[in-house]
Design a protein around this motif. Structure first.
Motif, PDB file in Angstrom:
ATOM      1  N   ASP A 201       0.880  -1.157   0.000  1.00  0.00           N
ATOM      2  CA  ASP A 201       0.000   0.000   0.000  1.00  0.00           C
ATOM      3  C   ASP A 201       0.925   1.217   0.000  1.00  0.00           C
ATOM      4  O   ASP A 201       1.588   1.502   1.002  1.00  0.00           O
ATOM      5  CB  ASP A 201      -0.893  -0.014   1.240  1.00  0.00           C
ATOM      6  N   VAL A 202       1.017   1.901  -1.123  1.00  0.00           N
ATOM      7  CA  VAL A 202       1.991   2.970  -1.299  1.00  0.00           C
ATOM      8  C   VAL A 202       1.735   4.115  -0.323  1.00  0.00           C
ATOM      9  O   VAL A 202       2.673   4.636   0.290  1.00  0.00           O
ATOM     10  CB  VAL A 202       1.994   3.476  -2.763  1.00  0.00           C
ATOM     11  N   GLU A 203       0.493   4.484  -0.147  1.00  0.00           N
ATOM     12  CA  GLU A 203       0.169   5.603   0.740  1.00  0.00           C
ATOM     13  C   GLU A 203       0.557   5.312   2.191  1.00  0.00           C
ATOM     14  O   GLU A 203       1.159   6.142   2.865  1.00  0.00           O
ATOM     15  CB  GLU A 203      -1.322   5.928   0.665  1.00  0.00           C
ATOM     16  N   LYS A 204       0.233   4.115   2.664  1.00  0.00           N
ATOM     17  CA  LYS A 204       0.510   3.743   4.056  1.00  0.00           C
ATOM     18  C   LYS A 204       1.904   3.144   4.242  1.00  0.00           C
ATOM     19  O   LYS A 204       2.340   2.954   5.368  1.00  0.00           O
ATOM     20  CB  LYS A 204      -0.529   2.734   4.546  1.00  0.00           C
ATOM     21  N   GLN A 205       2.576   2.812   3.120  1.00  0.00           N
ATOM     22  CA  GLN A 205       3.871   2.120   3.162  1.00  0.00           C
ATOM     23  C   GLN A 205       3.781   0.840   3.984  1.00  0.00           C
ATOM     24  O   GLN A 205       4.652   0.525   4.788  1.00  0.00           O
ATOM     25  CB  GLN A 205       4.970   3.046   3.699  1.00  0.00           C
ATOM     26  N   LYS A 206       2.689   0.091   3.759  1.00  0.00           N
ATOM     27  CA  LYS A 206       2.445  -1.156   4.484  1.00  0.00           C
ATOM     28  C   LYS A 206       2.455  -2.325   3.504  1.00  0.00           C
ATOM     29  O   LYS A 206       1.793  -2.282   2.467  1.00  0.00           O
ATOM     30  CB  LYS A 206       1.112  -1.091   5.210  1.00  0.00           C
ATOM     31  N   TYR A 207       3.207  -3.369   3.865  1.00  0.00           N
ATOM     32  CA  TYR A 207       3.299  -4.583   3.059  1.00  0.00           C
ATOM     33  C   TYR A 207       2.390  -5.652   3.650  1.00  0.00           C
ATOM     34  O   TYR A 207       2.293  -5.785   4.868  1.00  0.00           O
ATOM     35  CB  TYR A 207       4.734  -5.134   3.068  1.00  0.00           C
ATOM     36  N   SER A 208       1.743  -6.443   2.770  1.00  0.00           N
ATOM     37  CA  SER A 208       0.986  -7.609   3.229  1.00  0.00           C
ATOM     38  C   SER A 208       1.271  -8.758   2.268  1.00  0.00           C
ATOM     39  O   SER A 208       1.298  -8.580   1.048  1.00  0.00           O
ATOM     40  CB  SER A 208      -0.513  -7.316   3.309  1.00  0.00           C
ATOM     41  N   ASP A 209       1.534  -9.928   2.836  1.00  0.00           N
ATOM     42  CA  ASP A 209       1.873 -11.123   2.056  1.00  0.00           C
ATOM     43  C   ASP A 209       0.653 -12.012   1.926  1.00  0.00           C
ATOM     44  O   ASP A 209      -0.136 -12.134   2.863  1.00  0.00           O
ATOM     45  CB  ASP A 209       3.001 -11.905   2.737  1.00  0.00           C
ATOM     46  N   HIS A 210       0.530 -12.674   0.769  1.00  0.00           N
ATOM     47  CA  HIS A 210      -0.617 -13.541   0.500  1.00  0.00           C
ATOM     48  C   HIS A 210      -0.126 -14.891  -0.016  1.00  0.00           C
ATOM     49  O   HIS A 210       0.595 -14.953  -1.003  1.00  0.00           O
ATOM     50  CB  HIS A 210      -1.553 -12.882  -0.519  1.00  0.00           C
ATOM     51  N   ASP A 211      -0.530 -15.934   0.682  1.00  0.00           N
ATOM     52  CA  ASP A 211      -0.202 -17.305   0.298  1.00  0.00           C
ATOM     53  C   ASP A 211      -1.280 -17.784  -0.669  1.00  0.00           C
ATOM     54  O   ASP A 211      -2.445 -17.877  -0.307  1.00  0.00           O
ATOM     55  CB  ASP A 211      -0.160 -18.193   1.536  1.00  0.00           C
ATOM     56  N   LEU A 212      -0.903 -18.087  -1.893  1.00  0.00           N
ATOM     57  CA  LEU A 212      -1.867 -18.485  -2.926  1.00  0.00           C
ATOM     58  C   LEU A 212      -1.795 -19.981  -3.236  1.00  0.00           C
ATOM     59  O   LEU A 212      -2.261 -20.412  -4.291  1.00  0.00           O
ATOM     60  CB  LEU A 212      -1.619 -17.678  -4.198  1.00  0.00           C
ATOM     61  N   THR A 213      -1.233 -20.766  -2.324  1.00  0.00           N
ATOM     62  CA  THR A 213      -1.105 -22.202  -2.546  1.00  0.00           C
ATOM     63  C   THR A 213      -2.483 -22.824  -2.723  1.00  0.00           C
ATOM     64  O   THR A 213      -3.391 -22.588  -1.936  1.00  0.00           O
ATOM     65  CB  THR A 213      -0.381 -22.872  -1.362  1.00  0.00           C
ATOM     66  N   ILE A 214      -2.633 -23.626  -3.780  1.00  0.00           N
ATOM     67  CA  ILE A 214      -3.897 -24.307  -4.081  1.00  0.00           C
ATOM     68  C   ILE A 214      -3.682 -25.805  -3.933  1.00  0.00           C
ATOM     69  O   ILE A 214      -2.794 -26.376  -4.568  1.00  0.00           O
ATOM     70  CB  ILE A 214      -4.363 -23.977  -5.513  1.00  0.00           C
ATOM     71  N   ASN A 215      -4.486 -26.438  -3.084  1.00  0.00           N
ATOM     72  CA  ASN A 215      -4.445 -27.890  -2.878  1.00  0.00           C
ATOM     73  C   ASN A 215      -3.043 -28.421  -2.573  1.00  0.00           C
ATOM     74  O   ASN A 215      -2.656 -29.483  -3.050  1.00  0.00           O
ATOM     75  CB  ASN A 215      -5.030 -28.635  -4.075  1.00  0.00           C
ATOM     76  N   GLY A 216      -2.260 -27.680  -1.810  1.00  0.00           N
ATOM     77  CA  GLY A 216      -0.928 -28.126  -1.427  1.00  0.00           C
ATOM     78  C   GLY A 216       0.114 -28.071  -2.533  1.00  0.00           C
ATOM     79  O   GLY A 216       1.254 -28.456  -2.329  1.00  0.00           O
ATOM     80  N   GLU A 217      -0.237 -27.584  -3.707  1.00  0.00           N
ATOM     81  CA  GLU A 217       0.694 -27.499  -4.851  1.00  0.00           C
ATOM     82  C   GLU A 217       1.525 -26.225  -4.712  1.00  0.00           C
ATOM     83  O   GLU A 217       1.036 -25.122  -4.971  1.00  0.00           O
ATOM     84  CB  GLU A 217      -0.091 -27.491  -6.161  1.00  0.00           C
TER      85      GLU A 217
END
Length: 106
Positions: free
Chosen positions: A57-73
């Motif tokens: 988020d450029v304005e807040k300078q906040k990073y958030s990570d997202h795990d997109l693993t599908i069915n353990g792959e």
């Protein structure tokens, strides 16, 4: 903004210096940045990494990570390219990952 296999570098224009960002999730492979896209409508930077998708988020300078693993792959959590299309984000490795911004607030 630049990237290498050891994290993300951003330029602080006020100080005239580069800052290095190491990502905690994903270990060493999590710091391999493979794609960066700026979303000018939401003022976010999407960062596709060898493991995980990160939103800045450029304005807040906040990073958030997202795990997109599908069915353990684990390869489904490996983002090589990112494409924005209106309210949707597409990431690709061997399988296409589709995220609708309307369905899930990132």
């Amino acid at each position: 903004m630049g990237w290498f296999s050891d994290g993300l570098y951003t330029l602080n224009r006020n100080k005239g210096s580069w800052q290095k960002r190491k990502f905690g999730l994903g270990g060493e492979l999590g710091n391999w940045i493979r794609a960066i896209v700026y979303d000018r409508y939401q003022n976010f930077v999407w960062i596709g990494r060898f493991k995980y998708l990160t939103k800045l988020d450029v304005e807040k300078q906040k990073y958030s990570d997202h795990d997109l693993t599908i069915n353990g792959e684990i390869k489904s959590n490996n983002i090589k390219s990112i494409k924005l299309d209106g309210d949707s984000l597409f990431g690709l490795e061997l399988k296409q990952v589709y995220i609708s911004m309307k369905e899930k607030r990132y």
